[in-house]
Design a protein around this motif. Sequence first.
Motif, PDB file in Angstrom:
ATOM      1  N   SER A   1       0.843  -1.193   0.000  1.00 51.98           N
ATOM      2  CA  SER A   1       0.000   0.000   0.000  1.00 51.98           C
ATOM      3  C   SER A   1       0.873   1.235   0.000  1.00 51.98           C
TER       4      SER A   1
ATOM      5  N   ASP B   1       0.213   5.537   0.015  1.00 53.87           N
ATOM      6  CA  ASP B   1      -0.715   6.668   0.022  1.00 53.87           C
ATOM      7  C   ASP B   1      -2.169   6.198   0.123  1.00 53.87           C
ATOM      8  N   GLY B   2      -2.392   5.075   0.862  1.00 47.74           N
ATOM      9  CA  GLY B   2      -3.739   4.584   1.101  1.00 47.74           C
ATOM     10  C   GLY B   2      -4.331   3.719   0.004  1.00 47.74           C
TER      11      GLY B   2
END
Length: 366
Positions: A200, A202-203
Amino acid sequence: MKNIVVIGAGNIGSAIAWMLAATGDYRITVADRSADQLANVPAHERVDTEIVDIADRPALEALLKGKFAVLSAAPFHLTAGIAEAAVAVGTHYLDLTEDVESTRKVKALAETAESALIPQCGLAPGFISIVAADLAARFDKLDSVRMRVGALPQYPSNALNYNLTWSTDGLINEYIEPCEAIVEGRLTAVPALEEREEFSLDGVTYEAFNTSGGLGTLCATLEGKVRTMNYRTIRYPGHVAIMKALLNDLNLRNRRDVLKDLFENALPGTMQDVVIVFVTVCGTRNGRFLQETYANKVYAGPVSGRMMSAIQITTAAGICTVLDLLAEGSLPQKGFVRQEEVALPKFLENRFGRYYGAHEPLARVG
């Protein structure tokens, strides 16, 4: 003003010509065998076009003679012939190829060349190797170098979660050809599309898997100095499973023409893309085991008043930066030049290299 030839009038070749012309320091001739392709090259007072068949060696050498450099944005299978013509007339040569065998041929040509031959000047191979080499140099002893790059649609809308953003031939080539890696200190070949992982950033969740060519010459440079080094392409989850079914179960790896036709007629192109660069290096410094990471996203946007996709910006900015550094004498003027010989600070300070910093990096280098 230096005279430059750009071979290939596709999306990347046109972007290179536009970037260079906008500076006022270069006059560019864009060459292609297709009049239709040349008609799409953006009009500019410092950009000319010429119909040339790369297979016509006398015509190609005549075009290159007296020019400062030729930049190849042509398909990978044409690069060796362009390099041969450049060497014959003493013109500097730069390309974007990810093809390992083509680069080996260019390296062999460079042994007797009176000009500089600088392959793999794009995003990956290219910028990714410059970043990795810079991070690696910060350690007393290296353990691992992991390089991840992807050019992805911002708004995926099909089962592959993918849109065409660059050369279809290049994409297929990197999905099929063997990949280089360093495993336990030794250079080895690993299969494409294998060793899938998820991460993952940045989300957002991504998958990454082996693809060919992204390491460039960095494997040879760091062999024996690092325990593990690998390169993987980033996609949205689910992509690689479908690609393996197409290539292996349907045997399209042996019918590249069919696969290319499927891609170009079923996967739409997009200008709304994002390029992700994610490099992690681990090693020992001052007796401590440490990790350093460079992570960045580059989005589509305007370049000198013309809208460009993220892959156009990053690829064209890479080769244009290397050309600038060559022109100013910051790189060797003769023989084979590796991407890792380019200093990252010099790259990022360059007028073209700054496009990589147009958006704030998620993790800074330095």
